[in-house]
Motif scaffolding. Structure first.
Motif, PDB file in Angstrom:
ATOM      1  N   LEU A 239      -2.867   5.413  -4.496  1.00 47.66           N
ATOM      2  CA  LEU A 239      -2.248   5.496  -3.767  1.00 47.66           C
ATOM      3  C   LEU A 239      -1.133   4.095  -3.219  1.00 47.66           C
ATOM      4  O   LEU A 239      -1.488   3.380  -3.221  1.00 47.66           O
ATOM      5  CB  LEU A 239      -3.077   5.675  -2.792  1.00 47.66           C
ATOM      6  N   ASN A 240       0.778   4.544  -2.616  1.00 52.33           N
ATOM      7  CA  ASN A 240       1.060   3.526  -2.227  1.00 52.33           C
ATOM      8  C   ASN A 240       1.488   3.419  -1.422  1.00 52.33           C
ATOM      9  O   ASN A 240       2.576   4.318  -0.779  1.00 52.33           O
ATOM     10  CB  ASN A 240       1.942   3.303  -3.931  1.00 52.33           C
TER      11      ASN A 240
ATOM     12  N   THR B 157      -0.404  10.798  -8.041  1.00 47.78           N
ATOM     13  CA  THR B 157       0.323   9.303  -7.385  1.00 47.78           C
ATOM     14  C   THR B 157       1.198   9.319  -5.948  1.00 47.78           C
ATOM     15  O   THR B 157       1.363  10.936  -5.653  1.00 47.78           O
ATOM     16  CB  THR B 157       1.590   8.163  -7.590  1.00 47.78           C
TER      17      THR B 157
ATOM     18  N   LEU C 253      -2.018   7.023   7.848  1.00 44.44           N
ATOM     19  CA  LEU C 253      -3.480   7.291   6.999  1.00 44.44           C
ATOM     20  C   LEU C 253      -4.763   7.815   8.408  1.00 44.44           C
ATOM     21  O   LEU C 253      -5.759   8.264   7.884  1.00 44.44           O
ATOM     22  CB  LEU C 253      -4.020   5.874   6.588  1.00 44.44           C
TER      23      LEU C 253
ATOM     24  N   TYR D 260      -8.597   7.874  -2.564  1.00 43.52           N
ATOM     25  CA  TYR D 260      -8.282   6.890  -4.139  1.00 43.52           C
ATOM     26  C   TYR D 260      -8.790   6.175  -4.347  1.00 43.52           C
ATOM     27  O   TYR D 260      -9.721   5.461  -4.064  1.00 43.52           O
ATOM     28  CB  TYR D 260      -6.684   7.015  -3.564  1.00 43.52           C
TER      29      TYR D 260
ATOM     30  N   ILE E 208      -5.594   1.978  -4.983  1.00 45.77           N
ATOM     31  CA  ILE E 208      -4.188   1.400  -3.593  1.00 45.77           C
ATOM     32  C   ILE E 208      -4.352   0.525  -3.428  1.00 45.77           C
ATOM     33  O   ILE E 208      -4.238  -0.474  -4.022  1.00 45.77           O
ATOM     34  CB  ILE E 208      -5.259   1.592  -2.417  1.00 45.77           C
TER      35      ILE E 208
ATOM     36  N   ALA F 269      -7.015   2.049   5.585  1.00 42.66           N
ATOM     37  CA  ALA F 269      -7.102   2.078   3.715  1.00 42.66           C
ATOM     38  C   ALA F 269      -8.188   2.465   3.029  1.00 42.66           C
ATOM     39  O   ALA F 269      -8.569   3.114   2.065  1.00 42.66           O
ATOM     40  CB  ALA F 269      -5.881   1.241   3.581  1.00 42.66           C
TER      41      ALA F 269
ATOM     42  N   ARG G 244      -9.887   5.630   2.817  1.00 44.70           N
ATOM     43  CA  ARG G 244      -9.312   6.198   2.183  1.00 44.70           C
ATOM     44  C   ARG G 244      -9.519   6.095   0.432  1.00 44.70           C
ATOM     45  O   ARG G 244      -9.091   6.460  -0.533  1.00 44.70           O
ATOM     46  CB  ARG G 244      -8.424   6.653   2.152  1.00 44.70           C
ATOM     47  N   LEU G 245     -10.328   5.035   0.200  1.00 41.49           N
ATOM     48  CA  LEU G 245     -10.922   4.668  -1.242  1.00 41.49           C
ATOM     49  C   LEU G 245     -11.994   5.253  -1.480  1.00 41.49           C
ATOM     50  O   LEU G 245     -13.009   5.339  -1.234  1.00 41.49           O
ATOM     51  CB  LEU G 245     -11.659   2.969  -1.124  1.00 41.49           C
TER      52      LEU G 245
ATOM     53  N   LEU H  89      -8.815  -1.564  -3.988  1.00 42.51           N
ATOM     54  CA  LEU H  89      -7.167  -1.622  -3.520  1.00 42.51           C
ATOM     55  C   LEU H  89      -6.886  -3.320  -3.440  1.00 42.51           C
ATOM     56  O   LEU H  89      -7.185  -4.338  -3.305  1.00 42.51           O
ATOM     57  CB  LEU H  89      -7.419  -2.257  -1.660  1.00 42.51           C
TER      58      LEU H  89
END
Length: 748
Positions: free
Chosen positions: A591-592, A612, A649, A656, A659, A689, A692-693, A699
């Motif tokens: 995730l970018n 990605t 988010l 992911y 990140i 974020a 979502r990890l 990250l």
């Protein structure tokens, strides 16, 4: 009516002296200068001749009456006293222009209305017939100037401004008005040169205004010979017989002049979009057999091949439209100076410039300067004799020494091998000592020192794009980056403690040194000014050239654009982080966030990421990201999402394993709610974020805000490790504050 009239000729500011000389030559008597005008006396024949032949005037005003004004009523009564039946029909049309103030009249629209009312009331008929207003094409155009309690009521004989010759229906971005161009030609000595059979070249001709005005002078063509509508055409005081006689005389002179062998008059223009408009303007002026226009850069324009032919090189270099553009024009002026020295020996040159300091950088002295105004912009006309003794070399040398140096340079040039332009770094070469100032030489030495050290590292690591210089010397506040054989220069705004003139001089010294120190062509040096950015300003388009080039980094191909935006599409300082992501991405969902042009996503895909996802608010940069992914064959399994990162988010429910977050310091947009501030909002961002990890995921968080402080409470919830030192390559090692970076994982 009197046989002799008082006349006012208006003109652009700064042309009064020239107009006085011209008007006197054309028959105006007792001539005196005023601000943006001259005043004199003449019969109607001279008034007509001034309309037809003046190359410098805007308008020819015939004074009908002068009278004192105490208030609006006295203004009305003074205009009413004029016998308007001598000037126009009761059913005619008029337009009134009013200038000045005082005597209780401070609004020009109100003043014009009073003048109009008086004329209409004077001519109103019993049946209701009366003059009407037509601002575009009136039968009479009346002008009243109120100055210190005196009204000067005039009839405008010219109608539309005399600078509007009629040939220039198409024009470029910032053209000179025709009468200003004529004034510059006269000051440059073109009438004398033309009379001697000399040539004329304009290496930046735009839509051809200098060329047409010069050819009309050389061919003895009255500038307004083809005009059909005049301010006196329906004036009842008009004497058609006198006017027709003057027209016939002017036509005869034009026929004789146009029948002569044409002088060599040539224009060159780098912008291909202006070539056809220039040719169209020349055709409308009837001068296509006198003037030729070619596409070409300043550095390639050629004067007449006949070595015995001399003449005038004249040009109006473009003005910078944005902050910092003046610096970008430095090389244009240098190229012009080099071309004059190389190909125009014995010629005269005239450079009309809004940036006189750049004129000093041409490497050739002007022997005379004149002040002009182009609208509200103060300008200088630099007159130059292209002779060796006028060349600025930085040291005093005799003509014999200069000739020996020229011969040696020609020998070196003829023996020099052709060098490929795609090398990862320019080769360090000795800097030409003579043409750099002391400061410029010092800057050049630093560049070459850095190039020698960093060039070895770049070749060893196959790094094609890197930072060569980053304000190493505080007085030269620049960042110099190499992109293959291109140089990208960013000028940092100077501190307020430094005088602007001194800062600009240092900037010009540094820019003059860059091509020599790095052995690159000036055309491959791109200059921008970087200041403290707010909102999305750093992402706004700076230019519209649309020139993308492909560079390589860690086995992937990336598109950069050096001209159109403040940033190029590739943040060089994040190179180690991108390569780290490539090494760690195999089999992971990546995730970018705030992905910009998704260069990190390309690296992740190259490293074998399962998928990605790249999120950014800008459609422009997501399109760029799409091109980067496609260029490397990574269009599949690589999603691009447009949206506000925080909102995105909050709604996303995927996980992911890897990140990357590199947010802006500050951002606002119509497409996002509120304002993002990195210091204030980074905790909320990281919490969203980290939610979502995936288990065992990593990250990476970085930012470029120099005063940034990571919230201490984050360490209580997550495993936080600062990795800044390991994310700085040698080209950024001397600037440890370029960014900060952290590796964040869930606590076991």
């Amino acid at each position: 009516m009197s046989d002799r009239y008082e006349l006012f000729l208006t003109c652009p500011k700064g042309l009064e002296g020239l107009l006085l000389e011209e008007a006197s030559t054309l028959g105006l008597e007792e001539v005196r200068e005023h601000t943006s005008a001259v005043r004199g006396f003449a019969q109607i024949e001279t008034a007509y001749r001034l309309c037809l032949w003046s190359r410098l005037a805007n308008r020819v005003l015939l004074v009908l009456k002068r009278f004192p004004v105490k208030d609006a009523q006295s203004l009305y009564e003074g205009v009413l006293e004029v016998d308007w039946y001598e000037h126009m029909e009761p059913n005619g049309t008029l337009a009134v222009e009013f200038s000045g103030n005082g005597s209780g009249i401070d609004n020009t629209h109100f003043g014009a209305l009073k003048v109009k009312d008086a004329i209409v009331d004077k001519l109103r008929q019993k049946d209701g017939t009366r003059p009407s207003v037509d601002k575009l094409n009136p039968d009479l155009r009346i002008h009243l100037r109120l100055d210190r309690g005196e009204a000067i009521l005039s009839l405008d004989l010219s109608g539309h401004s005399l600078h509007q010759r009629g040939y220039r229906l198409q024009q470029g971005a910032a053209p000179l008005k025709e009468n200003l161009a004529a004034a510059v030609l006269i000051r440059a000595g073109w009438p004398r040169i033309a009379a001697e059979g000399g040539a004329l070249a304009d290496p930046m001709c735009g839509v051809g205004t200098f060329l047409v005005e010069a050819a009309m002078m050389a061919a003895d063509v009255a500038p307004n010979l083809t005009r059909e509508q005049w301010g006196f055409s329906k004036w009842l005081g008009h004497v058609p017989a006198i006017w027709k006689k003057l027209q016939a005389e002017a036509q005869e002179r034009a026929d004789i002049g146009m029948a002569k062998p044409p002088l060599w008059i040539r224009g060159y223009e780098a912008d291909p979009r202006l070539i056809q408009p220039a040719k169209n303007n020349i055709d409308r002026a009837g001068l296509s057999h006198w003037i030729k226009v070619y596409q070409g850069e300043v550095a390639t324009f050629e004067p007449r091949p006949d070595q015995n032919q001399k003449g005038l090189v004249i040009c109006n270099p473009p003005y910078g439209e944005r902050l910092g553009d003046e610096a970008s024009l430095l090389y244009l002026y240098q190229n012009l100076g080099e071309r004059l020295r190389q190909a125009c020996m014995g010629w005269e040159a005239a450079v009309f410039t809004g940036a006189p300091d750049l004129g000093k950088r041409m490497g050739i002295r002007s022997h005379k300067q004149y002040a002009f105004w182009n609208g509200a912009l103060p300008c200088k006309l630099l007159l130059i004799k292209v002779q060796p003794e006028q060349f600025v070399t930085g040291e005093r040398r005799t003509p014999e020494q200069r000739e020996r140096e020229r011969e040696q340079n020609e020998l070196v040039a003829s023996a020099a091998p052709v060098v490929a332009a795609k090398s990862a770094a320019p080769a360090a070469v000795p800097v030409e000592q003579a043409r750099l100032s002391e400061g410029g030489q010092m800057f050049a030495n630093r560049l070459q020192k850095n190039l020698k050290q960093l060039g070895k590292w770049a070749r060893k690591e196959a790094v094609q794009c890197y930072r060569l210089y980053d304000a190493d010397m505080p007085e030269y506040a620049l960042a110099v980056d190499l992109y293959g054989d291109w140089v990208h220069v960013q000028e940092y705004a100077a501190p307020r403690s430094i005088e602007p003139e001194k800062a600009q001089a240092r900037l010009f010294d540094a820019l003059a040194a860059i091509p020599q120190a790095l052995n690159v062509d000036k055309s491959k040096v791109v200059i921008k000014r970087r200041e403290r950015q707010s909102g999305t300003k750093q992402y706004q388009r700076q230019s519209t050239q649309g020139q993308f080039m492909e560079v390589n980094e860690g086995g992937v191909k990336l598109l950069v654009n050096l001209t159109d935006y403040l940033d190029t599409g590739l943040f060089l300082d994040h190179r180690p982080l991108r390569l780290r992501i490539q090494r760690e991405a195999a089999g992971k969902r990546f995730l970018n966030l705030y992905c910009y042009t998704a260069t990190a996503s390309v690296h992740a895909a190259k490293g074998g990421a399962r998928s990605t996802t790249s999120v950014d608010l800008s459609k422009t940069y997501l399109d760029w990201a799409r091109r980067n992914l496609s260029l490397n064959g990574f269009s599949d399994k690589n999603k691009l999402e447009q949206g506000d990162v925080m909102a995105w988010l909050a709604e996303d429910r995927n996980e992911y394993e890897l990140i990357f977050i590199d947010p802006p310091t500050f951002s606002n947009s119509k497409r996002m709610e509120g304002i993002f501030d990195i210091q204030r909002d980074h905790v909320a961002l990281l919490d969203l974020a980290m939610a979502r990890l995936a288990s065992g995921g990593v990250l990476y968080f970085s930012n470029n805000f120099r005063k940034f402080v990571l919230d201490e409470t984050l360490a209580a919830r997550y495993q936080v490790e600062e990795i800044t030192a390991s994310t700085l390559d040698p080209d950024f090692a001397r600037n440890s504050k370029i960014h900060r970076a952290w590796r964040i994982t869930a606590r076991g």
